[in-house]
Design a protein around this motif. Sequence first.
Motif, short mmCIF file in Angstrom:
data_model
loop_
_atom_site.label_atom_id
_atom_site.label_comp_id
_atom_site.label_asym_id
_atom_site.label_seq_id
_atom_site.Cartn_x
_atom_site.Cartn_y
_atom_site.Cartn_z
N VAL A 1 -65.99 -88.27 -22.42
CA VAL A 1 -65.17 -88.44 -23.47
C VAL A 1 -66.15 -88.60 -24.90
O VAL A 1 -65.48 -88.06 -25.89
CB VAL A 1 -64.94 -90.33 -23.28
N GLN A 2 -67.23 -88.94 -24.71
CA GLN A 2 -68.31 -88.68 -25.90
C GLN A 2 -68.40 -87.31 -26.09
O GLN A 2 -68.34 -87.00 -27.55
CB GLN A 2 -69.62 -89.35 -25.42
N ARG A 3 -68.46 -86.54 -25.20
CA ARG A 3 -68.51 -85.18 -25.49
C ARG A 3 -67.42 -84.60 -26.33
O ARG A 3 -67.26 -83.93 -27.17
CB ARG A 3 -68.76 -84.12 -24.22
N ASP A 4 -66.24 -84.96 -25.64
CA ASP A 4 -64.98 -84.66 -26.44
C ASP A 4 -64.81 -85.25 -28.01
O ASP A 4 -64.47 -84.21 -29.03
CB ASP A 4 -63.83 -85.19 -25.78
N LEU A 5 -65.42 -86.38 -28.40
CA LEU A 5 -65.38 -86.76 -29.56
C LEU A 5 -66.30 -86.14 -30.32
O LEU A 5 -66.03 -85.95 -31.71
CB LEU A 5 -65.68 -88.42 -29.69
N GLN A 6 -67.42 -85.71 -29.82
CA GLN A 6 -68.41 -84.99 -30.56
C GLN A 6 -67.93 -83.57 -30.89
O GLN A 6 -68.12 -83.02 -32.11
CB GLN A 6 -69.92 -84.85 -29.84
N ALA A 7 -67.19 -83.09 -29.98
CA ALA A 7 -66.45 -81.49 -30.14
C ALA A 7 -65.48 -81.63 -31.34
O ALA A 7 -65.61 -80.89 -32.46
CB ALA A 7 -65.91 -81.15 -28.91
N GLN A 8 -64.66 -82.92 -31.41
CA GLN A 8 -63.90 -83.01 -32.55
C GLN A 8 -64.43 -83.08 -33.67
O GLN A 8 -64.20 -82.71 -34.86
CB GLN A 8 -62.97 -84.28 -32.15
N ALA A 9 -65.56 -83.94 -33.77
CA ALA A 9 -66.30 -84.07 -35.23
C ALA A 9 -66.97 -82.90 -35.79
O ALA A 9 -67.00 -82.68 -36.96
CB ALA A 9 -67.49 -85.24 -34.86
N LEU A 10 -67.61 -82.04 -34.56
CA LEU A 10 -67.99 -80.79 -34.98
C LEU A 10 -66.95 -79.74 -35.55
O LEU A 10 -67.02 -79.29 -36.69
CB LEU A 10 -68.71 -80.18 -33.65
N GLN A 11 -65.67 -79.88 -35.26
CA GLN A 11 -64.60 -79.00 -35.62
C GLN A 11 -64.45 -79.73 -37.23
O GLN A 11 -64.02 -78.82 -38.06
CB GLN A 11 -63.40 -79.23 -34.63
N ARG A 12 -64.36 -80.80 -37.30
CA ARG A 12 -63.94 -81.45 -38.51
C ARG A 12 -64.84 -80.84 -39.68
O ARG A 12 -64.71 -80.54 -40.88
CB ARG A 12 -63.79 -82.97 -38.66
N GLN A 13 -66.40 -81.15 -39.42
CA GLN A 13 -67.56 -80.55 -40.11
C GLN A 13 -67.20 -79.15 -40.27
O GLN A 13 -67.49 -78.68 -41.69
CB GLN A 13 -68.72 -81.01 -39.62
N ARG A 14 -66.86 -78.37 -39.48
CA ARG A 14 -66.70 -76.94 -39.87
C ARG A 14 -65.45 -76.52 -40.78
O ARG A 14 -65.50 -75.59 -41.61
CB ARG A 14 -66.59 -76.36 -38.31
N ASP A 15 -64.57 -77.26 -40.38
CA ASP A 15 -63.27 -77.20 -41.58
C ASP A 15 -63.60 -77.60 -42.88
O ASP A 15 -63.28 -76.98 -43.96
CB ASP A 15 -62.14 -78.19 -41.03
N LEU A 16 -64.53 -78.60 -42.88
CA LEU A 16 -64.86 -79.19 -44.34
C LEU A 16 -65.74 -78.12 -44.77
O LEU A 16 -65.67 -77.77 -46.06
CB LEU A 16 -65.67 -80.45 -44.26
N ASP A 17 -66.81 -77.53 -44.06
CA ASP A 17 -67.81 -76.51 -44.73
C ASP A 17 -66.77 -75.45 -45.15
O ASP A 17 -67.06 -74.59 -46.19
CB ASP A 17 -68.77 -76.48 -43.81
N ALA B 1 -75.66 -79.30 -43.61
CA ALA B 1 -76.54 -80.13 -42.65
C ALA B 1 -75.65 -81.28 -41.94
O ALA B 1 -75.89 -81.33 -40.87
CB ALA B 1 -77.32 -81.36 -43.59
N ALA B 2 -74.65 -81.28 -42.36
CA ALA B 2 -73.60 -82.30 -41.72
C ALA B 2 -73.01 -81.37 -40.35
O ALA B 2 -72.79 -81.85 -39.32
CB ALA B 2 -72.30 -82.30 -42.38
N VAL B 3 -72.76 -80.23 -40.71
CA VAL B 3 -72.35 -79.33 -39.48
C VAL B 3 -73.52 -79.31 -38.23
O VAL B 3 -73.17 -79.40 -37.22
CB VAL B 3 -72.03 -77.82 -39.90
N GLU B 4 -74.84 -79.30 -38.77
CA GLU B 4 -75.87 -79.12 -38.05
C GLU B 4 -76.03 -80.45 -37.14
O GLU B 4 -76.40 -80.29 -35.95
CB GLU B 4 -77.01 -78.65 -38.63
N ALA C 1 -73.60 -82.45 -36.48
CA ALA C 1 -72.47 -82.54 -35.60
C ALA C 1 -72.74 -81.56 -34.26
O ALA C 1 -72.58 -81.94 -33.20
CB ALA C 1 -71.13 -82.09 -36.12
N GLU C 2 -73.26 -80.43 -34.56
CA GLU C 2 -73.63 -79.82 -33.36
C GLU C 2 -74.63 -80.14 -32.37
O GLU C 2 -74.73 -80.13 -31.30
CB GLU C 2 -74.01 -78.16 -33.89
N LEU C 3 -75.62 -80.61 -33.25
CA LEU C 3 -76.61 -81.54 -32.24
C LEU C 3 -76.21 -82.62 -31.54
O LEU C 3 -76.56 -82.96 -30.34
CB LEU C 3 -77.83 -82.08 -33.12
N ALA C 4 -75.23 -83.43 -32.02
CA ALA C 4 -74.63 -84.56 -31.48
C ALA C 4 -73.78 -83.94 -30.17
O ALA C 4 -73.74 -84.60 -29.26
CB ALA C 4 -73.67 -85.28 -32.32
N LEU C 5 -73.03 -82.78 -30.29
CA LEU C 5 -72.37 -82.35 -29.17
C LEU C 5 -73.21 -81.87 -28.16
O LEU C 5 -73.01 -81.98 -27.00
CB LEU C 5 -71.47 -81.33 -29.62
#
Length: 485
Positions: free
Chosen positions: A152-168, A176-179, A181-185
């Motif tokens: 579940v945590q992995r799925d949430l981190q994947a969603q957060a990474l996708q949002r940061q990529r969309d914002l970028d 830095a936010a994208v990186e 999020a990738e580290l958290a995933l």
Amino acid sequence: MRFLGNSLLALFLTAMTLGLLAWAGQTMYTATRTFMEDDSSGRPARERVLNVNVIDAVPSEITPVLTAFGEIEARSVLEVRAPVAGRVVDLAPDFQEGGSVAQGDVLLSIDPTQAETAIAVAQADLRGAQAEVRDAARGLELAQAELAGARVQRDLQAQALQRQRDLDARNVGTAAAVEAAELALANAEQTILTRRGALVQAEARIETADLAQERAQIALDQAQRDLADRTLLAEFSGQLSDVAVLRGGLVGANEHVATLINLDVLDVAFRLSATQHARLLDAQGDLVGAPVAVSLDVFGLELTSTGQITREAPAVGDGQTGRLVFATLTQATGLRPGDFVRVRIEEPPLQNAIRLPATALSAQNRVLVLAAEDRLEEVQVTLLRRQDDDVLVRGPLSGRAVVAERTPVLGAGIKVRALRPNQIDSAAATPEMIALDPDRRARLISFLEGNSRMPPDVKERLLSELQNDTVRAAMVQRLEARMGG
């Protein structure tokens, strides 16, 4: 000179006397020989007629009987052995030589203390293994829950990474936010790998706990069997023999303590020759279930039993001959294993067989039969069996009178006087008395007085009977038969 003359005269007279005596002796010898050779009675020479015992040959169906010797054996014999070592704490009341026991009776008990201790230890080990199984099951459930949470945590981190990529992509977010999020995933993926390893260990722990529980259960079962083996039960009803243990005695593992014998089912084992064995085979070569009769002579008391052939040994055996055959007995009262008995086996019946005394058959398998004019004729027969003092033959003898006892003086062409057993028995059973005329009595007395082969006591008794007014007819017939022979 006078003396010499007298001497010569005396010598001459002596010689003359001796010559006359020799002449007289020669004359006497010649006269006696002539008298003996001359048939002064004037009776013509008669052919010698011999008396023979005959029996009538009657073909019939005869069941031959084989005679053999065998040994009684028990079919069910069990060596009672102690399965474990220990001290005997209990014995059956009849656990003694010759004691009778029933199936399922307790024969003896060995001290169960050690086995009971082993059961207690095995039960404790089993409870520990069962606790480990339960703990491993709970650990497996926890590992599975942790793995689900990590996913579940992995799925949430994947969603957060996708949002940061969309914002970028809209130039709203930062690199830095994208990186971050990738580290958290990546950390979430690593956590999943860790949880999966814990799950594998939990599953392995479950298997190890199950194996430990099975081993503990096996140890408990073995301890319980060990306890059960310390109580020996009778496998079948019978009598005890070779008893070699007492209450309180020590026995070793597999030590022989007694022998249990079932006397209700006994067999007799006997050996037949190959020829005798072949007579008991059917058309397919299988052994027929021929009936048997066994007998044991115990100081004049004969123990008997009957049975039926059931099987034979598959091999002859080293140093043995013939065939070893077994028969099962029924109601073998009084017989015991080891008895040496006589066995009589009934063969398949023979058709058109004739039973004769063994003395009637020659070495060339020939018999003498009564032919025309009461003369003997020799007939060739086929020997089928020998039965004690009789023989079973087959040949052209139906209705003919066969000589029961062959002697060297009997042969083909000899004239005989036939005597049948029934005639002799009836004459002896009914002693008919008859009166003799003087001439007949004188001939019989003269025959007895001149018979040198007859025992003196018998001759005296017969002469005494002949002096009576009436005599036995059977005796007169026998004497006149001997006179004629």
